[in-house]
Design an enzyme around this catalytic site. Structure first.
Site, PDB file in Angstrom:
ATOM      1  N   GLU A   1      35.026 -77.986  -3.084  1.00  0.00           N
ATOM      2  CA  GLU A   1      34.138 -77.100  -2.331  1.00  0.00           C
ATOM      3  C   GLU A   1      33.569 -77.839  -1.118  1.00  0.00           C
ATOM      4  O   GLU A   1      33.560 -79.077  -1.058  1.00  0.00           O
ATOM      5  CB  GLU A   1      33.000 -76.633  -3.259  1.00  0.00           C
ATOM      6  CG  GLU A   1      31.924 -75.759  -2.645  1.00  0.00           C
ATOM      7  CD  GLU A   1      32.456 -74.481  -2.022  1.00  0.00           C
ATOM      8  OE1 GLU A   1      33.189 -74.581  -1.007  1.00  0.00           O
ATOM      9  OE2 GLU A   1      32.120 -73.395  -2.510  1.00  0.00           O
TER      10      GLU A   1
ATOM     11  N   HIS B   1      37.813 -73.308  -4.656  1.00  0.00           N
ATOM     12  CA  HIS B   1      36.432 -72.903  -4.401  1.00  0.00           C
ATOM     13  C   HIS B   1      36.357 -71.940  -3.223  1.00  0.00           C
ATOM     14  O   HIS B   1      37.286 -71.848  -2.420  1.00  0.00           O
ATOM     15  CB  HIS B   1      35.585 -74.141  -4.127  1.00  0.00           C
ATOM     16  CG  HIS B   1      35.697 -75.177  -5.197  1.00  0.00           C
ATOM     17  ND1 HIS B   1      34.796 -75.267  -6.239  1.00  0.00           N
ATOM     18  CD2 HIS B   1      36.627 -76.139  -5.411  1.00  0.00           C
ATOM     19  CE1 HIS B   1      35.175 -76.255  -7.049  1.00  0.00           C
ATOM     20  NE2 HIS B   1      36.274 -76.796  -6.560  1.00  0.00           N
ATOM     21  N   GLY B   2      35.212 -71.277  -3.093  1.00  0.00           N
ATOM     22  CA  GLY B   2      35.055 -70.287  -2.048  1.00  0.00           C
ATOM     23  C   GLY B   2      35.389 -70.803  -0.666  1.00  0.00           C
ATOM     24  O   GLY B   2      36.160 -70.197   0.080  1.00  0.00           O
TER      25      GLY B   2
ATOM     26  N   ARG C   1      24.815 -71.790   6.489  1.00  0.00           N
ATOM     27  CA  ARG C   1      25.700 -71.117   5.531  1.00  0.00           C
ATOM     28  C   ARG C   1      26.806 -70.333   6.218  1.00  0.00           C
ATOM     29  O   ARG C   1      27.918 -70.257   5.705  1.00  0.00           O
ATOM     30  CB  ARG C   1      24.901 -70.157   4.631  1.00  0.00           C
ATOM     31  CG  ARG C   1      23.957 -70.819   3.654  1.00  0.00           C
ATOM     32  CD  ARG C   1      23.379 -69.788   2.709  1.00  0.00           C
ATOM     33  NE  ARG C   1      24.406 -69.242   1.823  1.00  0.00           N
ATOM     34  CZ  ARG C   1      24.283 -68.101   1.151  1.00  0.00           C
ATOM     35  NH1 ARG C   1      23.199 -67.369   1.294  1.00  0.00           N
ATOM     36  NH2 ARG C   1      25.242 -67.688   0.356  1.00  0.00           N
ATOM     37  N   ARG C   2      26.499 -69.730   7.354  1.00  0.00           N
ATOM     38  CA  ARG C   2      27.428 -68.757   7.934  1.00  0.00           C
ATOM     39  C   ARG C   2      27.992 -69.133   9.299  1.00  0.00           C
ATOM     40  O   ARG C   2      28.654 -68.320   9.927  1.00  0.00           O
ATOM     41  CB  ARG C   2      26.735 -67.391   8.027  1.00  0.00           C
ATOM     42  CG  ARG C   2      26.445 -66.778   6.661  1.00  0.00           C
ATOM     43  CD  ARG C   2      27.712 -66.634   5.836  1.00  0.00           C
ATOM     44  NE  ARG C   2      27.478 -66.032   4.536  1.00  0.00           N
ATOM     45  CZ  ARG C   2      28.359 -65.981   3.543  1.00  0.00           C
ATOM     46  NH1 ARG C   2      29.556 -66.504   3.732  1.00  0.00           N
ATOM     47  NH2 ARG C   2      28.055 -65.427   2.394  1.00  0.00           N
TER      48      ARG C   2
ATOM     49  N   HIS D   1      37.254 -70.234  -8.527  1.00  0.00           N
ATOM     50  CA  HIS D   1      36.796 -70.449  -9.901  1.00  0.00           C
ATOM     51  C   HIS D   1      35.849 -69.339 -10.363  1.00  0.00           C
ATOM     52  O   HIS D   1      35.201 -68.669  -9.547  1.00  0.00           O
ATOM     53  CB  HIS D   1      36.091 -71.802 -10.032  1.00  0.00           C
ATOM     54  CG  HIS D   1      34.847 -71.927  -9.214  1.00  0.00           C
ATOM     55  ND1 HIS D   1      33.653 -71.365  -9.586  1.00  0.00           N
ATOM     56  CD2 HIS D   1      34.622 -72.534  -8.027  1.00  0.00           C
ATOM     57  CE1 HIS D   1      32.735 -71.622  -8.678  1.00  0.00           C
ATOM     58  NE2 HIS D   1      33.301 -72.336  -7.714  1.00  0.00           N
TER      59      HIS D   1
ATOM     60  N   SER E   1      29.920 -70.140 -11.842  1.00  0.00           N
ATOM     61  CA  SER E   1      29.406 -71.404 -12.377  1.00  0.00           C
ATOM     62  C   SER E   1      27.937 -71.252 -12.763  1.00  0.00           C
ATOM     63  O   SER E   1      27.272 -70.281 -12.397  1.00  0.00           O
ATOM     64  CB  SER E   1      29.546 -72.523 -11.331  1.00  0.00           C
ATOM     65  OG  SER E   1      28.571 -72.389 -10.314  1.00  0.00           O
ATOM     66  N   GLU E   2      27.444 -72.249 -13.475  1.00  0.00           N
ATOM     67  CA  GLU E   2      26.044 -72.226 -13.910  1.00  0.00           C
ATOM     68  C   GLU E   2      25.094 -72.205 -12.712  1.00  0.00           C
ATOM     69  O   GLU E   2      24.035 -71.590 -12.756  1.00  0.00           O
ATOM     70  CB  GLU E   2      25.774 -73.447 -14.796  1.00  0.00           C
ATOM     71  CG  GLU E   2      26.529 -73.406 -16.121  1.00  0.00           C
ATOM     72  CD  GLU E   2      26.542 -74.738 -16.837  1.00  0.00           C
ATOM     73  OE1 GLU E   2      25.981 -75.714 -16.306  1.00  0.00           O
ATOM     74  OE2 GLU E   2      27.131 -74.813 -17.929  1.00  0.00           O
ATOM     75  N   TRP E   3      25.502 -72.859 -11.633  1.00  0.00           N
ATOM     76  CA  TRP E   3      24.628 -72.883 -10.451  1.00  0.00           C
ATOM     77  C   TRP E   3      24.822 -71.657  -9.581  1.00  0.00           C
ATOM     78  O   TRP E   3      23.918 -71.295  -8.830  1.00  0.00           O
ATOM     79  CB  TRP E   3      24.846 -74.181  -9.670  1.00  0.00           C
ATOM     80  CG  TRP E   3      24.103 -75.346 -10.278  1.00  0.00           C
ATOM     81  CD1 TRP E   3      23.569 -75.411 -11.541  1.00  0.00           C
ATOM     82  CD2 TRP E   3      23.814 -76.595  -9.660  1.00  0.00           C
ATOM     83  NE1 TRP E   3      22.975 -76.628 -11.750  1.00  0.00           N
ATOM     84  CE2 TRP E   3      23.113 -77.381 -10.607  1.00  0.00           C
ATOM     85  CE3 TRP E   3      24.088 -77.146  -8.410  1.00  0.00           C
ATOM     86  CZ2 TRP E   3      22.683 -78.674 -10.330  1.00  0.00           C
ATOM     87  CZ3 TRP E   3      23.663 -78.436  -8.137  1.00  0.00           C
ATOM     88  CH2 TRP E   3      22.958 -79.190  -9.088  1.00  0.00           C
ATOM     89  N   ASN E   4      25.986 -71.011  -9.634  1.00  0.00           N
ATOM     90  CA  ASN E   4      26.115 -69.697  -8.983  1.00  0.00           C
ATOM     91  C   ASN E   4      25.070 -68.761  -9.573  1.00  0.00           C
ATOM     92  O   ASN E   4      24.375 -68.039  -8.856  1.00  0.00           O
ATOM     93  CB  ASN E   4      27.495 -69.073  -9.229  1.00  0.00           C
ATOM     94  CG  ASN E   4      28.638 -69.756  -8.510  1.00  0.00           C
ATOM     95  OD1 ASN E   4      29.755 -69.769  -9.010  1.00  0.00           O
ATOM     96  ND2 ASN E   4      28.389 -70.324  -7.336  1.00  0.00           N
TER      97      ASN E   4
ATOM     98  N   ARG F   1      34.679 -76.993 -12.672  1.00  0.00           N
ATOM     99  CA  ARG F   1      34.650 -75.540 -12.694  1.00  0.00           C
ATOM    100  C   ARG F   1      35.976 -74.950 -12.211  1.00  0.00           C
ATOM    101  O   ARG F   1      36.417 -73.905 -12.696  1.00  0.00           O
ATOM    102  CB  ARG F   1      33.474 -75.006 -11.871  1.00  0.00           C
ATOM    103  CG  ARG F   1      33.407 -75.417 -10.410  1.00  0.00           C
ATOM    104  CD  ARG F   1      32.060 -75.019  -9.831  1.00  0.00           C
ATOM    105  NE  ARG F   1      31.900 -75.280  -8.404  1.00  0.00           N
ATOM    106  CZ  ARG F   1      31.513 -76.431  -7.874  1.00  0.00           C
ATOM    107  NH1 ARG F   1      31.252 -77.472  -8.650  1.00  0.00           N
ATOM    108  NH2 ARG F   1      31.355 -76.545  -6.556  1.00  0.00           N
TER     109      ARG F   1
END
Length: 206
Positions: free
Chosen positions: A88, A158-159, A115-116, A10, A13-16, A61
């Site tokens: 997501e 999504h990512g 995260r990773r 997508h 987004s606003e939160w990105n 989104r």
């Protein structure tokens, strides 16, 4: 017979934009995100691609990105399936937090691990491995049969849900896939053979 699978993350987004963990929170696109979605449609239109069916998540989104793409390629009324299996990754207790604030609360190293890492989940959330456990079966049972029939299929998601698909399609390890950066609104076009192996992959950047 080969089919075509198009994956698109997508638009922004606003939160990105605000550097917040989003996950399953239903956040809309920014003005830039809308422009990215429309640009993705233009790239696919320039390739002459027409879709037989589209899939997206239960989050707006991704849904809006999907619709913008379909509008641009002249298929506004195409059958589109929405399913939370393509959502997501759920960030659990991190959802809604600024990433810098999360680092202050839990420490930079711990947040980086959440995260990773492929198989370590944040509190109350999913790891990328968990995300793949719902995304990949859905793809195999619902999406792939269309591709193997020679159809052209759009997946706007999504990512991390797309990372889970790419991991399997490209044969990447968990360690490799967590390092993969997916640009917002950048189409990835796969040509799949009848045995589901990848014949060709194009990333439509620029």
């Amino acid at each position: 017979m080969s089919g075509t699978l198009v994956l698109v993350r997508h638009g922004q987004s606003e939160w990105n934009l605000k550097n917040l963990f989003t996950g399953w929170r239903d956040i809309g696109l920014t003005e830039q995100g809308t422009a990215e979605a429309l640009a993705a449609g233009e790239k696919l239109k320039a390739r002459g691609l027409k879709f037989d069916i589209a899939y997206t998540s239960a989050l707006k989104r991704a849904q809006v990105t999907c619709q913008h793409i379909l509008d641009i390629v002249g298929q506004s009324d195409l059958k589109t399936i929405r399913d939370q299996a393509l959502n997501e990754r759920d960030y659990g207790d991190l959802s809604g937090l600024n990433k810098d604030d999360a680092r202050k609360k839990w420490g930079e190293e711990q947040v980086h691990i959440w995260r990773r890492s492929y198989d370590i989940a944040p509190p109350g959330g999913e790891s990328l491995k968990d995300t793949g456990a719902r995304v990949w079966p859905y793809y195999l049972h619902e999406v792939q049969p269309h591709v193997l029939r020679g159809e052209t299929v759009l997946v706007a998601a999504h990512g991390n849900s797309l990372r889970a698909l790419i991991m399997a399609l490209d044969g990447k390890s968990g360690e490799e896939i967590v390092k993969l950066e997916l640009g917002t609104g950048v189409p990835i076009v796969y040509k799949l053979n009848a045995d589901s192996t990848v014949a060709k992959k194009d990333v439509l950047e620029g």
